[in-house]
Each structure stands twice: as C-alpha cells, then as structure tokens.
Design a protein around this motif. Sequence first.
Motif, mmCIF file in Angstrom:
data_model
loop_
_atom_site.group_PDB
_atom_site.id
_atom_site.type_symbol
_atom_site.label_atom_id
_atom_site.label_comp_id
_atom_site.label_asym_id
_atom_site.label_seq_id
_atom_site.Cartn_x
_atom_site.Cartn_y
_atom_site.Cartn_z
ATOM 1 N N GLU A 1 16.386 -14.849 17.804
ATOM 2 C CA GLU A 1 17.549 -15.412 18.500
ATOM 3 C C GLU A 1 17.440 -15.170 20.007
ATOM 4 O O GLU A 1 17.141 -14.064 20.453
ATOM 5 N N ASN A 2 17.675 -16.220 20.794
ATOM 6 C CA ASN A 2 17.649 -16.158 22.263
ATOM 7 C C ASN A 2 16.271 -15.818 22.822
ATOM 8 O O ASN A 2 16.148 -15.387 23.977
ATOM 9 N N CYS A 3 15.224 -15.993 22.012
ATOM 10 C CA CYS A 3 13.872 -15.687 22.463
ATOM 11 C C CYS A 3 13.499 -16.626 23.622
ATOM 12 O O CYS A 3 13.846 -17.811 23.612
ATOM 13 N N GLN A 4 12.758 -16.085 24.594
ATOM 14 C CA GLN A 4 12.540 -16.823 25.832
ATOM 15 C C GLN A 4 11.216 -17.588 25.903
ATOM 16 O O GLN A 4 11.182 -18.735 26.341
ATOM 17 N N ILE A 5 10.109 -16.961 25.483
ATOM 18 C CA ILE A 5 8.789 -17.549 25.735
ATOM 19 C C ILE A 5 8.065 -17.949 24.450
ATOM 20 O O ILE A 5 7.569 -19.065 24.332
ATOM 21 N N ALA A 6 7.954 -17.038 23.479
ATOM 22 C CA ALA A 6 7.159 -17.340 22.278
ATOM 23 C C ALA A 6 7.763 -16.692 21.046
ATOM 24 O O ALA A 6 8.085 -15.503 21.055
ATOM 25 N N CYS A 7 7.907 -17.477 19.976
ATOM 26 C CA CYS A 7 8.273 -16.980 18.647
ATOM 27 C C CYS A 7 6.999 -17.003 17.805
ATOM 28 O O CYS A 7 6.502 -18.077 17.445
ATOM 29 N N VAL A 8 6.465 -15.838 17.509
ATOM 30 C CA VAL A 8 5.192 -15.718 16.804
ATOM 31 C C VAL A 8 5.453 -15.577 15.312
ATOM 32 O O VAL A 8 6.227 -14.708 14.893
ATOM 33 N N TYR A 9 4.810 -16.414 14.491
ATOM 34 C CA TYR A 9 5.040 -16.398 13.044
ATOM 35 C C TYR A 9 3.710 -16.330 12.308
ATOM 36 O O TYR A 9 2.636 -16.592 12.867
#
Length: 478
Positions: free
Chosen positions: A222-230
Amino acid sequence: MSLETRTDDGWATTRFVVLGFGTAGYACADSLIQAGAEHLVVLDDRDNEALREKAVILETLGATITLGPGSTAELPKDVDVVVTSPGVPPHAPLLAQAAERDVPIWSEIELAWRLRDPANAAPWLCLTGTNGKTTTVQMLTAMLRAAGLRTVAAGNVGLPLLEAVMDPEPYDVIAVELSSQQLHYTYSMSAHSAAVLNVASDHVDWHGSLDAYAKAKGRIYENCQIACVYNVADKATEQLVMDADVIEGCRAIGFTLGTPGLSMVGIVDDLLVDRAFIEQRATSALELAMISDVTPAAPHNIANALAAAALARAFGVPATAVRDGLRGFRPDKHRIAQVAEVAGVNYVDDSKATNPHAAQASLLAYEHVVWIAGGQAKGATFDELVIAARERLRAVVLMGQDKQVIAEALERHAPDVPRIVVEATDTGAMQIVVGEAAKLAQVGDTVLLAPGCASWDMFANYGARGDAFTEAVRALGN
C-alpha cells in the motif's frame, strides 16, 4: 487527529495506551516519551523482575505502568490511540474493545512511520513473506553497504525500527523486515519499494484465516512509491500487487528462478540477471552475479537473492554492489547450515524452518534425505509437503507435540517411507533423534533438521533446537 511528525504538539496532548511491555512495547513507550507524549499508560498481564526494572525507568519519565494478571482486561476510558505489540492477537479483549469504540490501533511500525523526521527521513525498503524474510533482508543490507550506503536491517530483525527512525544520525536507507502481525495494524507507511517473498499457511491462529493472513502481508504494498516486487512462482504475491493502491508510476517487478521476462530479475545459464532496471530491458539483461556467489546455492535461497537484488536495484544500487554483497554474505545460524559430514552422511541444520512451507523448500534442495521433523504445528497441515518431497525421503524421524500430524500425512501420501517416532521430550531427546537418523541414512544422504514446526514444546526457541542438533551430530562424529 493528525500526528505527522515527532515535533507535532499533538504528541503531548494525545492519550496513549501501549499494550504489551516486551521488547516492542518498551521501544514504543520509550519512543513516545522521547516524542513528547505526556499521557502514556502501559499494560501487560505479565509481572516479573525484569519488567518491573524497565517500569521504574519509564515511570520516572512520567509513564504509568500496570503489570500483572487482569491488567489488559479493560481499555481505559480516556484513550485516543492504542499502540499494540505484535504478539497480541486482534481478538484480545482490549483490542476488541478499542475496535468497538473506534479507538485507532497502531502497530509499532505505524508508530515508527509517524515518528520519522520529515526533514531527514530515510527511505524504507520493506520485505515480508512466510519464509526467507530475515535472510533476504540481510542480503539486501549487504548489497546496500557494498554500495557505500549507511544502512541497517530493522523491524522484525536486527535493530528495532523505532530506534532506527529516532537515530540522531539519519540513515541513507533502511532495510525493513515486517511480519504479518506487524503489518496488520499498519496504515500510513509508504515504502520506497516493497517485496512479498511468498504466502503460505502460517499464523492462521493469530489472524483467524489464511485470507486475513495474506491480506495483512499485502499491506506492505500500500502506498508503495517505486517498485512492488513479487514472486513469479507464487501467484498470490502477484495478486497482492494487483490489489494494492500504490503511488502513480510504481512498477510491478517479478523475480523468478527461470529466464526473466520484461520487468523481472531471474536466471540465465549460471547468472542472476536484471531485465527490470536497465534502459535496454526490452532486448537485453544485465548480469548481477553468478549463482556460485549465493551461499548456500539452494533454489529457495537463490530466489531470496533475486528478491533482495530487485529491491536494491530499485534503489539504484549498481550491479557490482549486488555481486559484492552476495559474495560477502553468510546466513545466520540454523538456516540450512552445514554441521558436519559423518561416515559419508551430510548433516544440515535448518531449525529455522518452523512451518511446512519452509521445510518443503529445504527438503527440495537435497536428493536423498533423512528428515527430522516435529514440534508445535500451529494448526498447519503437511500433506502438500509430503506429496512434493516424498520421492526424496529416505526415511523420517519424528519428535515433539504434533508428530502425529506429520505421521498421518506420511501414511496418506508416502506409506512406504520408513519412519521412527521418538517419544522422549527431555534435554537428551535430540541425541536419540540424531542417533535414529544416523541408522537410517546411507552414504551420500543428507540428514536434515527441518522441523516444519515451532520449537517451544521442547526447546526455548529454534536456536536452542538447532544447537541441540549440532551437539548431537558432533557427539555422533566423536
């Protein structure tokens, strides 16, 4: 109510209750006092000399500390915010009362985020997952340091996060490990970049359901700015990214043990490569490190290295620092640790594998295994693990409170695999367990302590369990 910074006058007038007075609770109370809180009550049902000593310190600074049975039974009438420790489940009476009265409930992580100094706030690179969190955050920290950055591992490992954000000398970046319990009551956090390694059944007794547990993990995005790593191999993690409300422009970045697609990091031949953070990613990949730079080079640990690399690259760390960080990194004790080779048999301590998902990853790293398992299963089942690993099982030695749960899964899915059940639970039980495993092992096999269960039924913690295993193996060698 707005409490934006540690200098906001609201800290002085807000009435806080801190629930729990362990390591996290003490850090919360101490940080609130430093921030200027003048109305602070700390509650804990426990009462011992160590807690009373800490209570004297905070009472001198103006806090009210109430210890002993029944202290947390009722929420005080005059309270604006409850700050809760991660060990306290949502169904605890005081938290249930707070929810019913619409009193905000904060985790220590929520408090830490609100206490950051906006003028000198270090970005957070955040990581969670059912398994591999600590190793991956430590790998990430090694990469950041190799890049010359002042950093620290904090949160669920290393330095308490509140201490990190209150440090008078700001960090360049903080590598933050977060548990599902810590994320449950976290709302305001906006990580620079965040990763979820995997999602498997764990802590269901705390959260109430697997779905609630997964959603708690998903709060990290939530509210992540640059990268969501999965994790490309774990669709649940990708779904959590899709469900998250992120800052515009934030990218989804996958990590995979296969050849990476666009906006992924992965493996090509014997190399860890980046197709996410280079301009030519549509047609090219950047070499980050060799598989041999990862210790140990078990598949799930290579996945950990890729996740750490993705977070580091999202922060602008050069490829050489990713490589140098991995080359210098060694995992903590009790995480797939080579103990000894005795009579041609390899003995490995993965006592940190405290749930079936972690144990399965360990088992799949070896070709022929005598598996040592058992302890407190925390409501978990072992059918999926046994099905995945049965072709590798030479034999199984079971111990601990919930050994029968594992025995039943073996009977259903691997009835031909020999198994020994050790009934002893005293301090010498591990010597019996290792002795039985040694009898069942053949030259070239691995005797693997990967219990898939918590340790508290027989040992003080997983570390003590691993130490007992190591001691028994060395005695066997002698």
